[in-house]
Design a protein around this motif. Structure first.
Motif, PDB file in Angstrom:
ATOM      1  N   ALA A 126       0.814  -1.216   0.000  1.00 48.18           N
ATOM      2  CA  ALA A 126       0.000   0.000   0.000  1.00 48.18           C
ATOM      3  C   ALA A 126       0.846   1.264   0.000  1.00 48.18           C
ATOM      4  N   TYR A 127       2.087   1.184   0.451  1.00 46.78           N
ATOM      5  CA  TYR A 127       2.923   2.382   0.571  1.00 46.78           C
ATOM      6  C   TYR A 127       3.926   2.526  -0.567  1.00 46.78           C
ATOM      7  N   LYS A 128       3.850   1.649  -1.566  1.00 46.80           N
ATOM      8  CA  LYS A 128       4.782   1.760  -2.684  1.00 46.80           C
ATOM      9  C   LYS A 128       4.385   2.919  -3.594  1.00 46.80           C
ATOM     10  N   ALA A 129       5.380   3.647  -4.053  1.00 47.32           N
ATOM     11  CA  ALA A 129       5.112   4.814  -4.896  1.00 47.32           C
ATOM     12  C   ALA A 129       4.778   4.439  -6.332  1.00 47.32           C
ATOM     13  N   LEU A 130       5.014   3.192  -6.713  1.00 50.28           N
ATOM     14  CA  LEU A 130       4.725   2.764  -8.079  1.00 50.28           C
ATOM     15  C   LEU A 130       3.220   2.729  -8.309  1.00 50.28           C
ATOM     16  N   PRO A 131       2.759   3.197  -9.453  1.00 49.69           N
ATOM     17  CA  PRO A 131       1.322   3.158  -9.732  1.00 49.69           C
ATOM     18  C   PRO A 131       0.829   1.729  -9.873  1.00 49.69           C
ATOM     19  N   ARG A 132      -0.279   1.437  -9.237  1.00 53.42           N
ATOM     20  CA  ARG A 132      -0.850   0.093  -9.286  1.00 53.42           C
ATOM     21  C   ARG A 132      -2.342   0.196  -9.615  1.00 53.42           C
ATOM     22  N   VAL A 133      -2.783  -0.645 -10.523  1.00 51.35           N
ATOM     23  CA  VAL A 133      -4.191  -0.640 -10.879  1.00 51.35           C
ATOM     24  C   VAL A 133      -5.047  -1.152  -9.725  1.00 51.35           C
ATOM     25  N   ASP A 134      -4.489  -2.093  -8.955  1.00 47.49           N
ATOM     26  CA  ASP A 134      -5.256  -2.732  -7.891  1.00 47.49           C
ATOM     27  C   ASP A 134      -4.960  -2.128  -6.513  1.00 47.49           C
ATOM     28  N   TRP A 135      -4.574  -0.855  -6.471  1.00 43.31           N
ATOM     29  CA  TRP A 135      -4.182  -0.262  -5.177  1.00 43.31           C
ATOM     30  C   TRP A 135      -5.350  -0.216  -4.195  1.00 43.31           C
ATOM     31  N   LEU A 136      -6.562   0.032  -4.691  1.00 43.65           N
ATOM     32  CA  LEU A 136      -7.713   0.111  -3.794  1.00 43.65           C
ATOM     33  C   LEU A 136      -7.937  -1.220  -3.087  1.00 43.65           C
ATOM     34  N   LEU A 137      -7.866  -2.303  -3.855  1.00 46.17           N
ATOM     35  CA  LEU A 137      -8.040  -3.630  -3.262  1.00 46.17           C
ATOM     36  C   LEU A 137      -6.933  -3.925  -2.262  1.00 46.17           C
ATOM     37  N   ARG A 138      -5.688  -3.535  -2.590  1.00 41.79           N
ATOM     38  CA  ARG A 138      -4.567  -3.775  -1.689  1.00 41.79           C
ATOM     39  C   ARG A 138      -4.733  -3.026  -0.367  1.00 41.79           C
ATOM     40  N   VAL A 139      -5.195  -1.786  -0.438  1.00 43.67           N
ATOM     41  CA  VAL A 139      -5.361  -0.987   0.778  1.00 43.67           C
ATOM     42  C   VAL A 139      -6.450  -1.578   1.670  1.00 43.67           C
ATOM     43  N   VAL A 140      -7.599  -1.892   1.081  1.00 38.32           N
ATOM     44  CA  VAL A 140      -8.716  -2.421   1.868  1.00 38.32           C
ATOM     45  C   VAL A 140      -8.370  -3.779   2.466  1.00 38.32           C
ATOM     46  N   VAL A 141      -7.802  -4.670   1.644  1.00 37.54           N
ATOM     47  CA  VAL A 141      -7.412  -5.989   2.150  1.00 37.54           C
ATOM     48  C   VAL A 141      -6.336  -5.856   3.221  1.00 37.54           C
ATOM     49  N   GLY A 142      -5.387  -4.937   3.014  1.00 42.63           N
ATOM     50  CA  GLY A 142      -4.345  -4.732   4.014  1.00 42.63           C
ATOM     51  C   GLY A 142      -4.909  -4.256   5.336  1.00 42.63           C
ATOM     52  N   ALA A 143      -5.898  -3.367   5.301  1.00 45.86           N
ATOM     53  CA  ALA A 143      -6.502  -2.876   6.534  1.00 45.86           C
ATOM     54  C   ALA A 143      -7.218  -3.992   7.289  1.00 45.86           C
ATOM     55  N   PHE A 144      -7.958  -4.821   6.587  1.00 49.38           N
ATOM     56  CA  PHE A 144      -8.697  -5.897   7.251  1.00 49.38           C
ATOM     57  C   PHE A 144      -7.760  -7.001   7.736  1.00 49.38           C
ATOM     58  N   LEU A 145      -6.721  -7.324   6.948  1.00 48.23           N
ATOM     59  CA  LEU A 145      -5.760  -8.320   7.409  1.00 48.23           C
ATOM     60  C   LEU A 145      -4.993  -7.813   8.628  1.00 48.23           C
ATOM     61  N   GLY A 146      -4.709  -6.506   8.656  1.00 47.89           N
ATOM     62  CA  GLY A 146      -4.027  -5.934   9.818  1.00 47.89           C
ATOM     63  C   GLY A 146      -4.859  -6.048  11.073  1.00 47.89           C
ATOM     64  N   ALA A 147      -6.155  -5.774  10.969  1.00 47.90           N
ATOM     65  CA  ALA A 147      -7.033  -5.913  12.130  1.00 47.90           C
ATOM     66  C   ALA A 147      -7.114  -7.372  12.574  1.00 47.90           C
ATOM     67  N   LEU A 148      -7.190  -8.291  11.598  1.00 44.02           N
ATOM     68  CA  LEU A 148      -7.236  -9.716  11.933  1.00 44.02           C
ATOM     69  C   LEU A 148      -5.940 -10.170  12.585  1.00 44.02           C
ATOM     70  N   LEU A 149      -4.811  -9.677  12.071  1.00 41.91           N
ATOM     71  CA  LEU A 149      -3.511 -10.024  12.647  1.00 41.91           C
ATOM     72  C   LEU A 149      -3.388  -9.504  14.069  1.00 41.91           C
ATOM     73  N   ALA A 150      -3.822  -8.272  14.296  1.00 42.17           N
ATOM     74  CA  ALA A 150      -3.760  -7.689  15.641  1.00 42.17           C
ATOM     75  C   ALA A 150      -4.618  -8.489  16.616  1.00 42.17           C
ATOM     76  N   ALA A 151      -5.823  -8.874  16.181  1.00 39.82           N
ATOM     77  CA  ALA A 151      -6.701  -9.658  17.056  1.00 39.82           C
ATOM     78  C   ALA A 151      -6.085 -11.018  17.374  1.00 39.82           C
ATOM     79  N   ALA A 152      -5.471 -11.648  16.359  1.00 37.45           N
ATOM     80  CA  ALA A 152      -4.859 -12.961  16.581  1.00 37.45           C
ATOM     81  C   ALA A 152      -3.672 -12.872  17.545  1.00 37.45           C
TER      82      ALA A 152
END
Length: 390
Positions: free
Chosen positions: A42-68
């Motif tokens: 999510a923090y890479k400066a390179l343009p990505r077509v799927d950046w929205l999916l990466r950000v949302v998935v990263g946020a939810f995986l982060g919350a799941l990781l924190a809970a685990a």
């Protein structure tokens, strides 16, 4: 966002009891969220077509990781599990907003440095529109075009019809009759004025769902107009929202007085706030329309994904049930469903005849502001590529 999620989840004395444990677990949550977002790119400066999916998935995986990690190390004593889901939603909104701002700033810097974009025409009349304020001002300057687009859609909808707008009233009136029969005599729901409660949410949901569905084709289905003349592309999805808003207002202007007279609901001062929440919902719907229109221009599957998403969101929104019927530990998750705060507000104003809670104001304001800003920034960052995509 983690602290905000706790504030939305608990009020008063419960919040004070949870607060020490919240602060103790905050570093773990922050590290897990950041690590997940970094891992998803999510923090890479390179343009990505799927950046929205990466950000949302990263946020939810982060919350799941924190809970685990918390469950393995310290346990969940004094910690709300539902807060992690709310935190993921809030972090997604904040992270997507940050990413949109980054893209917009990078685009403005390239133009200021005189570096042409790929496929950029010899004369780019959109160069002056590099800020959110500039786009809003440009849309205001094209207000006659916007008005004509909305008026054209309204005329086309009722062209050749003998009864005209009456047909738009036929659907909600038929729904009232069907719901009254189904819930009163078949399902035997004995809740007083249940049909009134149901229609408050159903009409608002219809306005949002129709606007979202129509917005997916607002860019790709107007390729001839886009390729022939310059104008702010945001006008097209905004026009679809205003078209549905006009129908919603006409329907509500008949439905609300009729239902209030039928169920003998006296007016109250709180009902004057209807226009405030309608403005917030309209801003939210415009933002969603801008996001969907932009995404569909690059990925046609968005139309089909939206159908599934709307079906799921309908049941995650308190329309057929009351929010207080939801188990207390799940209420925050339901309230954070995109349309829940607006519908709950309408139900509070007209059904319960009281002011909405503070957290309803906060969530509705957050969604309205976040969606509108993200949608406007997104279409601003990519509108110069629409000609290539359509």
């Amino acid at each position: 966002m983690y602290l905000a999620a706790y504030w939305l989840r608990f009020q008063g004395q419960p919040l004070e009891l949870f607060f020490p444990r919240t602060l103790a677990t905050l570093p773990l949550v922050v590290v897990a969220q950041m690590a997940s977002l970094v891992g998803m790119g999510a923090y890479k400066a390179l343009p990505r077509v799927d950046w929205l999916l990466r950000v949302v998935v990263g946020a939810f995986l982060g919350a799941l990781l924190a809970a685990a990690l918390l469950g393995v190390t310290a346990g969940f004593d004094g910690v709300s599990r539902m807060v992690f889901a709310a935190d993921a939603v809030l972090v997604s909104i904040a992270a997507v907003g940050w990413r949109c701002a980054w893209v917009l700033r990078a685009r403005a810097r390239l133009r200021a440095a005189g570096v042409p974009s790929i496929g950029e025409p010899l004369i780019d009349r959109s160069e002056e529109m590099t800020t959110l304020g500039a786009v809003i001002r440009s849309m205001y300057s094209y207000r006659e075009l916007l008005k004509n687009l909305v008026w054209k859609d309204l005329k086309l909808k009722y062209r050749g019809s003998v009864f005209g707008f009456v047909w738009s009233l036929a659907n909600p009136l038929l729904m009232i009759v069907v719901y009254a029969l189904a819930f009163t005599y078949v399902l035997r729901v004995r809740s007083e004025r249940f049909v009134f409660y149901l229609m408050l949410g159903q009409l608002s949901w219809t306005f949002f769902a129709n606007s979202a569905a129509m917005s997916t084709g607002s860019i790709v289905d107007n390729s001839g107009l886009i390729k022939s003349v310059f104008f702010p592309r945001a006008i097209l999805p905004v026009g679809t929202v205003l078209f549905n808003l006009a129908q919603y207002l006409l329907t509500v202007s008949v439905f609300l007085p009729a239902m209030m007279l039928w169920y003998r609901v006296p007016p109250s001062p709180s009902m004057a706030l209807f226009l405030v929440f309608l403005t917030l919902q309209t801003a939210f719907t415009i933002g969603v329309a801008l996001i969907l229109a932009t995404m569909t221009a690059f990925l046609r599957d968005v139309r089909h994904l939206l159908e599934v998403a709307l079906a799921a969101l309908f049941w995650a929104t308190p329309i057929l049930y009351e929010l207080r019927q939801v188990p207390e530990r799940l209420r925050l998750v339901i309230l954070l469903s995109p349309m829940s705060s607006f519908i709950v507000a309408y139900q509070k104003l007209f059904f319960y005849r009281e002011l909405p809670e503070l957290r309803v104001w906060v969530v509705s304001g957050l969604y309205a502001t976040g969606a509108f800003v993200i949608g406007a920034m997104l279409i601003l960052a990519f509108e110069d590529r629409f000609t290539e995509q359509v």
